[in-house]
Design an enzyme around this catalytic site. Structure first.
Site, PDB file in Angstrom:
ATOM      1  N   HIS A  31       0.868  -1.192   0.000  1.00 30.52           N
ATOM      2  CA  HIS A  31       0.000   0.000   0.000  1.00 30.52           C
ATOM      3  C   HIS A  31       0.898   1.234   0.000  1.00 30.52           C
ATOM      4  O   HIS A  31       2.015   1.196   0.520  1.00 30.52           O
ATOM      5  CB  HIS A  31      -0.848  -0.045   1.280  1.00 30.52           C
ATOM      6  CG  HIS A  31      -1.894   1.013   1.394  1.00 30.52           C
ATOM      7  ND1 HIS A  31      -1.603   2.305   1.774  1.00 30.52           N
ATOM      8  CD2 HIS A  31      -3.225   0.967   1.187  1.00 30.52           C
ATOM      9  CE1 HIS A  31      -2.736   3.009   1.802  1.00 30.52           C
ATOM     10  NE2 HIS A  31      -3.737   2.220   1.453  1.00 30.52           N
ATOM     11  N   ASP A  61       3.375  -4.575   7.797  1.00 32.50           N
ATOM     12  CA  ASP A  61       2.152  -3.780   7.709  1.00 32.50           C
ATOM     13  C   ASP A  61       0.984  -4.734   7.983  1.00 32.50           C
ATOM     14  O   ASP A  61       0.618  -5.553   7.141  1.00 32.50           O
ATOM     15  CB  ASP A  61       2.048  -3.164   6.306  1.00 32.50           C
ATOM     16  CG  ASP A  61       0.748  -2.403   6.104  1.00 32.50           C
ATOM     17  OD1 ASP A  61      -0.137  -2.469   6.981  1.00 32.50           O
ATOM     18  OD2 ASP A  61       0.615  -1.746   5.052  1.00 32.50           O
ATOM     19  N   GLN A 112      -4.325  -4.982   7.222  1.00 32.23           N
ATOM     20  CA  GLN A 112      -5.394  -5.879   6.775  1.00 32.23           C
ATOM     21  C   GLN A 112      -5.367  -7.187   7.559  1.00 32.23           C
ATOM     22  O   GLN A 112      -6.410  -7.701   7.958  1.00 32.23           O
ATOM     23  CB  GLN A 112      -5.248  -6.184   5.270  1.00 32.23           C
ATOM     24  CG  GLN A 112      -5.357  -4.962   4.372  1.00 32.23           C
ATOM     25  CD  GLN A 112      -6.787  -4.434   4.241  1.00 32.23           C
ATOM     26  OE1 GLN A 112      -7.758  -5.123   4.534  1.00 32.23           O
ATOM     27  NE2 GLN A 112      -6.917  -3.203   3.789  1.00 32.23           N
ATOM     28  N   LYS A 114     -10.075  -0.079  10.486  1.00 23.44           N
ATOM     29  CA  LYS A 114     -10.344  -1.347   9.790  1.00 23.44           C
ATOM     30  C   LYS A 114     -10.685  -2.450  10.797  1.00 23.44           C
ATOM     31  O   LYS A 114     -11.217  -3.488  10.444  1.00 23.44           O
ATOM     32  CB  LYS A 114      -9.129  -1.760   8.953  1.00 23.44           C
ATOM     33  CG  LYS A 114      -8.827  -0.781   7.821  1.00 23.44           C
ATOM     34  CD  LYS A 114      -7.732  -1.302   6.936  1.00 23.44           C
ATOM     35  CE  LYS A 114      -6.995  -0.218   6.185  1.00 23.44           C
ATOM     36  NZ  LYS A 114      -7.710   0.413   5.102  1.00 23.44           N
ATOM     37  N   CYS A 153      -4.648   2.539  -3.691  1.00 24.22           N
ATOM     38  CA  CYS A 153      -3.351   3.001  -3.143  1.00 24.22           C
ATOM     39  C   CYS A 153      -2.246   1.987  -3.379  1.00 24.22           C
ATOM     40  O   CYS A 153      -1.408   1.741  -2.497  1.00 24.22           O
ATOM     41  CB  CYS A 153      -3.454   3.304  -1.644  1.00 24.22           C
ATOM     42  SG  CYS A 153      -4.512   4.672  -1.256  1.00 24.22           S
TER      43      CYS A 153
HETATM   44  N1  PLP Z   1      -1.614  -0.678   4.532  1.00 23.98           N
HETATM   45  C1  PLP Z   1      -2.605  -1.377   3.994  1.00 23.98           C
HETATM   46  C2  PLP Z   1      -2.340  -2.779   3.521  1.00 23.98           C
HETATM   47  C3  PLP Z   1      -3.874  -0.827   3.875  1.00 23.98           C
HETATM   48  O1  PLP Z   1      -4.866  -1.537   3.317  1.00 23.98           O
HETATM   49  C4  PLP Z   1      -4.088   0.496   4.341  1.00 23.98           C
HETATM   50  C5  PLP Z   1      -5.411   1.144   4.200  1.00 23.98           C
HETATM   51  O2  PLP Z   1      -6.135   0.910   3.245  1.00 23.98           O
HETATM   52  C6  PLP Z   1      -3.023   1.181   4.912  1.00 23.98           C
HETATM   53  C7  PLP Z   1      -1.797   0.571   4.989  1.00 23.98           C
HETATM   54  C8  PLP Z   1      -3.168   2.587   5.421  1.00 23.98           C
HETATM   55  O3  PLP Z   1      -3.969   2.626   6.545  1.00 23.98           O
HETATM   56  P1  PLP Z   1      -4.452   4.037   7.137  1.00 23.98           P
HETATM   57  O4  PLP Z   1      -4.956   4.843   5.966  1.00 23.98           O
HETATM   58  O5  PLP Z   1      -5.518   3.675   8.066  1.00 23.98           O
HETATM   59  O6  PLP Z   1      -3.298   4.682   7.782  1.00 23.98           O
END
Ligand code: PLP
Length: 406
Positions: A122, A199, A202, A225, A364
Protein backbone atom coordinates in the site's frame (compact mmCIF):
# COMPACT_ATOMS: atom_id res chain seq x y z
CA UNK A 1 -20.47 -20.52 18.58
CA UNK A 2 -20.07 -17.97 15.81
CA UNK A 3 -23.53 -16.58 15.03
CA UNK A 4 -23.31 -14.20 12.10
CA UNK A 5 -26.88 -12.93 12.52
CA UNK A 6 -26.17 -12.05 16.14
CA UNK A 7 -23.04 -10.22 15.06
CA UNK A 8 -24.91 -8.37 12.32
CA UNK A 9 -27.42 -7.16 14.90
CA UNK A 10 -24.53 -5.49 16.75
CA UNK A 11 -23.82 -3.22 13.77
CA UNK A 12 -26.69 -0.73 13.38
CA UNK A 13 -25.69 0.48 9.92
CA UNK A 14 -26.09 -3.00 8.45
CA UNK A 15 -29.86 -2.79 8.75
CA UNK A 16 -30.16 0.33 6.61
CA UNK A 17 -31.05 0.49 2.96
CA UNK A 18 -29.04 2.12 0.19
CA UNK A 19 -30.73 3.10 -3.06
CA UNK A 20 -33.86 1.30 -1.90
CA UNK A 21 -32.01 -2.01 -1.37
CA UNK A 22 -30.63 -3.64 1.76
CA UNK A 23 -27.04 -2.53 2.24
CA UNK A 24 -24.45 -5.15 1.28
CA UNK A 25 -21.28 -3.61 2.65
CA UNK A 26 -18.23 -5.08 0.90
CA UNK A 27 -15.84 -2.15 1.30
CA UNK A 28 -14.36 -3.38 4.55
CA UNK A 29 -10.81 -3.30 3.17
CA UNK A 30 -11.15 0.48 3.08
CA UNK A 31 -12.87 0.81 6.46
CA UNK A 32 -15.07 -1.46 8.56
CA UNK A 33 -18.41 -0.59 10.15
CA UNK A 34 -18.67 -0.08 13.92
CA UNK A 35 -20.58 -2.19 16.45
CA UNK A 36 -22.97 -0.45 18.85
CA UNK A 37 -20.57 -1.04 21.77
CA UNK A 38 -17.96 1.13 20.06
CA UNK A 39 -20.51 3.83 19.23
CA UNK A 40 -21.74 3.77 22.85
CA UNK A 41 -18.19 3.92 24.20
CA UNK A 42 -17.44 7.01 22.08
CA UNK A 43 -20.62 8.72 23.30
CA UNK A 44 -19.87 7.83 26.92
CA UNK A 45 -16.27 9.01 26.65
CA UNK A 46 -17.44 12.41 25.41
CA UNK A 47 -20.66 12.72 27.41
CA UNK A 48 -19.46 11.51 30.81
CA UNK A 49 -15.73 10.91 30.99
CA UNK A 50 -13.98 13.44 28.79
CA UNK A 51 -10.89 15.42 29.61
CA UNK A 52 -7.37 15.73 28.27
CA UNK A 53 -5.04 12.92 29.33
CA UNK A 54 -1.76 12.71 31.26
CA UNK A 55 -1.72 16.35 32.36
CA UNK A 56 -4.42 17.02 34.88
CA UNK A 57 -4.70 16.08 38.51
CA UNK A 58 -8.47 16.27 38.60
CA UNK A 59 -10.96 13.42 38.61
CA UNK A 60 -11.96 13.49 34.93
CA UNK A 61 -8.41 13.79 33.69
CA UNK A 62 -7.38 10.80 35.77
CA UNK A 63 -10.38 8.82 34.53
CA UNK A 64 -9.76 9.70 30.87
CA UNK A 65 -6.06 8.89 31.30
CA UNK A 66 -6.88 5.51 32.81
CA UNK A 67 -9.41 4.67 30.08
CA UNK A 68 -6.96 5.76 27.41
CA UNK A 69 -3.85 4.09 28.83
CA UNK A 70 -5.74 0.82 29.45
CA UNK A 71 -5.97 0.44 25.69
CA UNK A 72 -2.21 -0.03 25.44
CA UNK A 73 -2.55 -3.30 27.32
CA UNK A 74 -5.51 -4.35 25.17
CA UNK A 75 -3.53 -3.79 21.99
CA UNK A 76 -0.60 -5.69 23.50
CA UNK A 77 -2.94 -8.61 24.30
CA UNK A 78 -4.50 -8.45 20.83
CA UNK A 79 -1.03 -8.80 19.29
CA UNK A 80 0.19 -11.17 22.03
CA UNK A 81 2.96 -8.75 22.96
CA UNK A 82 4.07 -9.32 26.60
CA UNK A 83 5.38 -5.80 27.23
CA UNK A 84 2.85 -3.04 26.59
CA UNK A 85 5.63 -0.45 26.57
CA UNK A 86 6.43 -1.75 23.09
CA UNK A 87 3.07 -0.41 21.85
CA UNK A 88 3.02 3.16 20.51
CA UNK A 89 -0.35 4.79 19.87
CA UNK A 90 -0.75 6.29 16.42
CA UNK A 91 -3.54 7.72 14.32
CA UNK A 92 -3.30 4.69 12.03
CA UNK A 93 -0.87 2.66 9.98
CA UNK A 94 0.20 5.64 7.89
CA UNK A 95 1.44 7.48 10.96
CA UNK A 96 3.00 4.29 12.35
CA UNK A 97 5.09 3.67 9.25
CA UNK A 98 6.04 7.34 8.99
CA UNK A 99 7.20 7.17 12.61
CA UNK A 100 9.54 4.33 11.66
CA UNK A 101 10.71 6.15 8.52
CA UNK A 102 11.44 9.44 10.30
CA UNK A 103 12.33 8.13 13.75
CA UNK A 104 14.31 5.03 12.92
CA UNK A 105 15.27 4.84 9.24
CA UNK A 106 16.35 8.48 8.85
CA UNK A 107 18.61 8.03 11.86
CA UNK A 108 20.11 4.71 10.86
CA UNK A 109 20.18 4.54 7.04
CA UNK A 110 22.56 6.24 4.64
CA UNK A 111 22.98 6.72 0.91
CA UNK A 112 23.24 3.34 -0.81
CA UNK A 113 21.46 1.44 1.97
CA UNK A 114 18.57 -0.67 0.72
CA UNK A 115 14.97 -1.20 1.76
CA UNK A 116 13.18 -4.25 0.35
CA UNK A 117 9.49 -3.89 -0.51
CA UNK A 118 7.02 -6.17 -2.23
CA UNK A 119 5.30 -4.89 -5.32
CA UNK A 120 1.90 -5.20 -3.62
CA UNK A 121 2.53 -2.72 -0.80
CA UNK A 122 0.00 0.00 0.00
CA UNK A 123 1.22 3.55 -0.60
CA UNK A 124 1.44 3.95 3.19
CA UNK A 125 4.27 1.41 3.06
CA UNK A 126 5.89 2.90 -0.04
CA UNK A 127 5.78 6.69 0.06
CA UNK A 128 7.59 7.13 3.42
CA UNK A 129 10.46 5.08 1.95
CA UNK A 130 10.45 7.25 -1.18
CA UNK A 131 11.08 10.20 1.15
CA UNK A 132 14.27 8.44 2.24
CA UNK A 133 15.19 7.68 -1.35
CA UNK A 134 14.79 11.36 -2.26
CA UNK A 135 16.43 12.84 0.81
CA UNK A 136 19.12 10.33 1.67
CA UNK A 137 19.77 8.29 -1.45
CA UNK A 138 18.33 5.11 0.06
CA UNK A 139 17.67 2.47 -2.60
CA UNK A 140 14.26 0.76 -2.88
CA UNK A 141 14.44 -2.87 -4.00
CA UNK A 142 11.21 -4.44 -5.24
CA UNK A 143 10.17 -8.08 -5.05
CA UNK A 144 7.48 -9.25 -7.48
CA UNK A 145 4.54 -11.52 -6.77
CA UNK A 146 4.00 -14.57 -8.99
CA UNK A 147 1.15 -14.96 -11.49
CA UNK A 148 -1.26 -16.02 -8.71
CA UNK A 149 -0.33 -13.01 -6.59
CA UNK A 150 1.63 -15.13 -4.10
CA UNK A 151 4.86 -13.81 -2.62
CA UNK A 152 7.64 -16.33 -2.18
CA UNK A 153 9.38 -15.61 1.17
CA UNK A 154 12.61 -16.96 -0.32
CA UNK A 155 12.45 -14.34 -3.11
CA UNK A 156 12.37 -11.66 -0.40
CA UNK A 157 15.31 -13.24 1.41
CA UNK A 158 17.24 -13.65 -1.86
CA UNK A 159 16.92 -9.90 -2.41
CA UNK A 160 18.88 -9.20 0.78
CA UNK A 161 22.33 -7.82 0.03
CA UNK A 162 25.13 -6.45 2.16
CA UNK A 163 23.48 -2.98 2.14
CA UNK A 164 19.98 -4.12 3.06
CA UNK A 165 18.86 -2.33 6.21
CA UNK A 166 15.12 -3.02 6.28
CA UNK A 167 12.39 -5.22 4.84
CA UNK A 168 8.96 -3.52 4.85
CA UNK A 169 6.20 -5.90 3.88
CA UNK A 170 2.47 -6.38 4.17
CA UNK A 171 1.04 -9.47 5.85
CA UNK A 172 -2.08 -9.34 3.70
CA UNK A 173 -2.53 -7.56 0.38
CA UNK A 174 -5.42 -5.09 0.40
CA UNK A 175 -5.97 -5.80 -3.31
CA UNK A 176 -5.15 -9.45 -3.98
CA UNK A 177 -6.03 -10.84 -0.57
CA UNK A 178 -2.69 -12.72 -0.59
CA UNK A 179 -1.50 -13.76 2.85
CA UNK A 180 2.27 -13.39 3.14
CA UNK A 181 4.37 -15.81 5.19
CA UNK A 182 5.94 -13.01 7.21
CA UNK A 183 7.17 -15.44 9.85
CA UNK A 184 9.53 -17.14 7.37
CA UNK A 185 10.67 -13.75 6.09
CA UNK A 186 11.44 -12.60 9.65
CA UNK A 187 13.29 -15.82 10.48
CA UNK A 188 15.52 -15.53 7.39
CA UNK A 189 16.01 -11.78 7.85
CA UNK A 190 17.01 -12.24 11.49
CA UNK A 191 19.81 -14.60 10.45
CA UNK A 192 21.15 -11.82 8.26
CA UNK A 193 20.57 -9.11 10.87
CA UNK A 194 17.94 -7.26 8.83
CA UNK A 195 14.99 -5.71 10.72
CA UNK A 196 11.47 -6.31 9.36
CA UNK A 197 8.48 -3.98 9.43
CA UNK A 198 5.16 -5.75 8.91
CA UNK A 199 2.15 -3.78 7.71
CA UNK A 200 -0.63 -5.53 9.60
CA UNK A 201 -3.42 -3.15 8.51
CA UNK A 202 -5.39 -5.88 6.78
CA UNK A 203 -4.09 -9.06 8.41
CA UNK A 204 -4.95 -8.12 11.98
CA UNK A 205 -8.61 -7.79 10.96
CA UNK A 206 -8.92 -11.29 9.57
CA UNK A 207 -6.64 -13.63 11.53
CA UNK A 208 -5.08 -14.06 14.97
CA UNK A 209 -1.80 -12.17 15.12
CA UNK A 210 1.05 -13.25 17.37
CA UNK A 211 3.81 -10.67 17.00
CA UNK A 212 6.50 -12.53 19.01
CA UNK A 213 5.78 -15.64 16.92
CA UNK A 214 6.11 -13.63 13.70
CA UNK A 215 9.37 -12.23 15.05
CA UNK A 216 9.18 -8.80 13.41
CA UNK A 217 10.69 -5.55 14.68
CA UNK A 218 7.72 -3.32 13.81
CA UNK A 219 4.04 -4.27 13.38
CA UNK A 220 1.54 -1.57 12.38
CA UNK A 221 -2.25 -1.68 12.77
CA UNK A 222 -5.00 0.81 12.02
CA UNK A 223 -8.12 1.15 14.16
CA UNK A 224 -10.80 1.96 11.60
CA UNK A 225 -10.34 -1.35 9.79
CA UNK A 226 -10.55 -3.17 13.14
CA UNK A 227 -14.17 -2.04 13.70
CA UNK A 228 -12.87 0.91 15.71
CA UNK A 229 -12.84 4.68 15.10
CA UNK A 230 -10.83 6.36 12.37
CA UNK A 231 -7.84 8.27 13.71
CA UNK A 232 -6.81 5.41 16.01
CA UNK A 233 -4.08 2.83 15.63
CA UNK A 234 -0.82 1.54 17.01
CA UNK A 235 2.56 0.22 16.13
CA UNK A 236 4.53 -2.45 17.96
CA UNK A 237 8.19 -1.49 18.13
CA UNK A 238 10.76 -3.85 19.59
CA UNK A 239 12.63 -2.37 22.56
CA UNK A 240 16.00 -2.63 20.78
CA UNK A 241 14.65 -0.65 17.83
CA UNK A 242 13.09 1.96 20.14
CA UNK A 243 16.54 2.51 21.61
CA UNK A 244 17.84 3.32 18.11
CA UNK A 245 15.08 5.88 17.41
CA UNK A 246 14.77 9.61 17.68
CA UNK A 247 11.34 11.10 18.29
CA UNK A 248 9.39 11.90 15.14
CA UNK A 249 6.87 14.57 16.18
CA UNK A 250 7.86 17.09 18.85
CA UNK A 251 5.52 18.66 21.38
CA UNK A 252 3.86 18.02 24.71
CA UNK A 253 3.91 14.60 26.40
CA UNK A 254 6.96 13.26 24.56
CA UNK A 255 9.38 15.38 26.59
CA UNK A 256 10.73 15.19 30.14
CA UNK A 257 12.19 18.69 30.38
CA UNK A 258 12.33 21.63 28.00
CA UNK A 259 14.66 24.61 28.51
CA UNK A 260 15.77 27.41 26.23
CA UNK A 261 18.86 25.51 25.17
CA UNK A 262 18.06 21.91 26.00
CA UNK A 263 15.34 19.30 25.78
CA UNK A 264 15.19 15.78 27.19
CA UNK A 265 12.80 13.06 26.06
CA UNK A 266 10.20 11.09 27.93
CA UNK A 267 10.70 7.33 28.10
CA UNK A 268 9.29 5.18 25.29
CA UNK A 269 6.56 4.65 24.29
CA UNK A 270 5.57 8.23 25.22
CA UNK A 271 8.76 9.52 23.62
CA UNK A 272 7.02 8.78 20.32
CA UNK A 273 3.59 10.24 21.17
CA UNK A 274 3.53 14.02 20.86
CA UNK A 275 0.66 16.35 21.63
CA UNK A 276 -2.94 15.66 22.58
CA UNK A 277 -3.66 12.22 21.15
CA UNK A 278 -6.83 10.73 19.70
CA UNK A 279 -8.16 10.11 23.20
CA UNK A 280 -11.70 9.02 22.40
CA UNK A 281 -10.69 7.29 19.17
CA UNK A 282 -8.19 5.18 21.10
CA UNK A 283 -10.74 4.36 23.81
CA UNK A 284 -13.12 3.29 21.03
CA UNK A 285 -10.40 1.11 19.52
CA UNK A 286 -9.95 -0.62 22.86
CA UNK A 287 -13.64 -1.49 22.92
CA UNK A 288 -13.48 -2.71 19.30
CA UNK A 289 -10.56 -5.01 20.16
CA UNK A 290 -12.44 -6.31 23.22
CA UNK A 291 -15.37 -7.00 20.91
CA UNK A 292 -13.21 -8.92 18.42
CA UNK A 293 -11.38 -10.85 21.14
CA UNK A 294 -14.75 -11.64 22.73
CA UNK A 295 -15.89 -13.29 19.51
CA UNK A 296 -12.46 -14.86 19.10
CA UNK A 297 -10.07 -14.24 16.23
CA UNK A 298 -10.01 -17.97 15.43
CA UNK A 299 -13.80 -17.91 15.05
CA UNK A 300 -13.71 -14.79 12.88
CA UNK A 301 -11.01 -16.36 10.70
CA UNK A 302 -13.00 -19.62 10.35
CA UNK A 303 -16.18 -17.77 9.31
CA UNK A 304 -14.32 -15.66 6.79
CA UNK A 305 -12.50 -18.70 5.41
CA UNK A 306 -15.84 -20.31 4.61
CA UNK A 307 -17.11 -17.06 3.11
CA UNK A 308 -13.94 -16.74 1.04
CA UNK A 309 -14.27 -20.29 -0.34
CA UNK A 310 -17.93 -19.69 -1.21
CA UNK A 311 -17.22 -16.35 -2.90
CA UNK A 312 -14.29 -17.83 -4.77
CA UNK A 313 -16.38 -20.64 -6.24
CA UNK A 314 -19.17 -18.24 -7.22
CA UNK A 315 -16.83 -15.67 -8.77
CA UNK A 316 -14.91 -18.41 -10.62
CA UNK A 317 -18.23 -19.37 -12.21
CA UNK A 318 -18.36 -16.01 -14.04
CA UNK A 319 -16.11 -16.68 -17.01
CA UNK A 320 -16.12 -13.01 -18.06
CA UNK A 321 -14.82 -11.87 -14.68
CA UNK A 322 -11.06 -11.61 -14.14
CA UNK A 323 -10.23 -12.06 -10.49
CA UNK A 324 -6.79 -10.72 -9.61
CA UNK A 325 -5.05 -12.82 -6.99
CA UNK A 326 -5.66 -16.54 -6.81
CA UNK A 327 -2.93 -17.52 -4.35
CA UNK A 328 -3.81 -20.60 -2.28
CA UNK A 329 -3.43 -18.69 0.96
CA UNK A 330 -5.88 -15.88 0.42
CA UNK A 331 -8.26 -13.88 2.58
CA UNK A 332 -11.72 -12.75 1.52
CA UNK A 333 -10.62 -9.77 -0.56
CA UNK A 334 -11.43 -9.99 -4.29
CA UNK A 335 -10.29 -7.56 -6.95
CA UNK A 336 -11.64 -7.96 -10.44
CA UNK A 337 -12.27 -6.50 -13.85
CA UNK A 338 -14.93 -7.44 -16.37
CA UNK A 339 -13.84 -8.69 -19.81
CA UNK A 340 -13.69 -6.00 -22.44
CA UNK A 341 -15.99 -3.89 -20.35
CA UNK A 342 -16.51 -1.02 -18.26
CA UNK A 343 -14.16 0.98 -16.16
CA UNK A 344 -14.04 -0.17 -12.53
CA UNK A 345 -15.89 2.98 -11.49
CA UNK A 346 -18.81 2.16 -13.79
CA UNK A 347 -19.06 -1.36 -12.39
CA UNK A 348 -19.09 -0.08 -8.83
CA UNK A 349 -21.79 2.47 -9.71
CA UNK A 350 -24.04 -0.31 -10.98
CA UNK A 351 -23.36 -2.44 -7.91
CA UNK A 352 -24.20 0.57 -5.75
CA UNK A 353 -27.63 0.78 -7.40
CA UNK A 354 -28.19 -2.74 -6.04
CA UNK A 355 -27.10 -1.67 -2.57
CA UNK A 356 -23.66 -3.31 -2.91
CA UNK A 357 -20.78 -1.14 -1.68
CA UNK A 358 -17.42 -2.00 -3.23
CA UNK A 359 -14.33 0.08 -3.95
CA UNK A 360 -13.03 0.96 -7.40
CA UNK A 361 -9.69 2.33 -8.45
CA UNK A 362 -6.03 1.72 -7.65
CA UNK A 363 -6.54 1.03 -3.94
CA UNK A 364 -3.35 3.00 -3.14
CA UNK A 365 -1.22 0.37 -4.84
CA UNK A 366 0.35 2.07 -7.88
CA UNK A 367 3.27 -0.37 -8.28
CA UNK A 368 0.90 -3.37 -8.10
CA UNK A 369 -1.35 -1.85 -10.76
CA UNK A 370 1.74 -1.34 -12.96
CA UNK A 371 2.74 -4.95 -12.32
CA UNK A 372 -0.74 -6.18 -13.28
CA UNK A 373 -0.93 -3.83 -16.27
CA UNK A 374 -4.21 -2.38 -15.00
CA UNK A 375 -5.43 1.13 -14.37
CA UNK A 376 -7.73 -0.07 -11.60
CA UNK A 377 -10.00 -2.81 -10.32
CA UNK A 378 -13.24 -3.25 -8.42
CA UNK A 379 -12.68 -4.70 -4.98
CA UNK A 380 -15.13 -6.62 -2.80
CA UNK A 381 -13.63 -7.05 0.67
CA UNK A 382 -15.45 -9.04 3.32
CA UNK A 383 -15.71 -8.75 7.09
CA UNK A 384 -16.89 -10.93 9.96
CA UNK A 385 -20.50 -9.72 9.51
CA UNK A 386 -20.84 -10.66 5.84
CA UNK A 387 -22.87 -13.67 4.71
CA UNK A 388 -23.12 -16.12 1.83
CA UNK A 389 -26.47 -14.52 0.94
CA UNK A 390 -24.58 -11.25 0.41
CA UNK A 391 -22.15 -13.04 -1.91
CA UNK A 392 -25.20 -14.07 -3.94
CA UNK A 393 -26.39 -10.45 -4.11
CA UNK A 394 -22.92 -9.44 -5.33
CA UNK A 395 -23.01 -12.11 -8.02
CA UNK A 396 -26.47 -11.01 -9.25
CA UNK A 397 -25.33 -7.39 -9.36
CA UNK A 398 -22.18 -8.35 -11.29
CA UNK A 399 -24.29 -10.28 -13.79
CA UNK A 400 -26.38 -7.17 -14.31
CA UNK A 401 -23.23 -5.07 -14.82
CA UNK A 402 -21.92 -7.59 -17.34
CA UNK A 403 -25.23 -7.56 -19.22
CA UNK A 404 -25.28 -3.78 -19.38
CA UNK A 405 -21.72 -3.49 -20.62
CA UNK A 406 -21.53 -6.34 -23.11
N1 PLP B 1 -1.61 -0.68 4.53
C1 PLP B 1 -2.61 -1.38 3.99
C2 PLP B 1 -2.34 -2.78 3.52
C3 PLP B 1 -3.87 -0.83 3.88
O1 PLP B 1 -4.87 -1.54 3.32
C4 PLP B 1 -4.09 0.50 4.34
C5 PLP B 1 -5.41 1.14 4.20
O2 PLP B 1 -6.14 0.91 3.25
C6 PLP B 1 -3.02 1.18 4.91
C7 PLP B 1 -1.80 0.57 4.99
C8 PLP B 1 -3.17 2.59 5.42
O3 PLP B 1 -3.97 2.63 6.54
P1 PLP B 1 -4.45 4.04 7.14
O4 PLP B 1 -4.96 4.84 5.97
O5 PLP B 1 -5.52 3.68 8.07
O6 PLP B 1 -3.30 4.68 7.78
Amino acid sequence: MFDVEKIRADFPILSREVNGKPLVYLDNGASAQKPQVVIDAITKAYAEEYSNVHRGLHYLSNLATENYENVRGKIARFLNVPDEDEIVFTSGTTEGINLVAYGWAMENLQAGDEIILSVMEHHANIVPWHFLRERQGVVLKWVDVDSTGALDPQAVLDAIGSNTKLIAITQLSNVLGTVVDVKSICAGAREKGVPVLVDGSQAAVHMPVDVPDIGCDFYAITGHKLYGPSGSGAIFIKKERMAEMRPFLGGGDMIREVHKDEVTWNDPPMKFEAGTPGIVQTIGLGVALDYMMGIGMENIAAHEKELCAYARTKLDGLNWLNVQGTAPNKAAIFSFTIDGAAHAHDISTILDKKGVAVRAGQHCTGPLMDHLGLTGTCRASFAMYNTKAEVDVLIDALELAHELFS
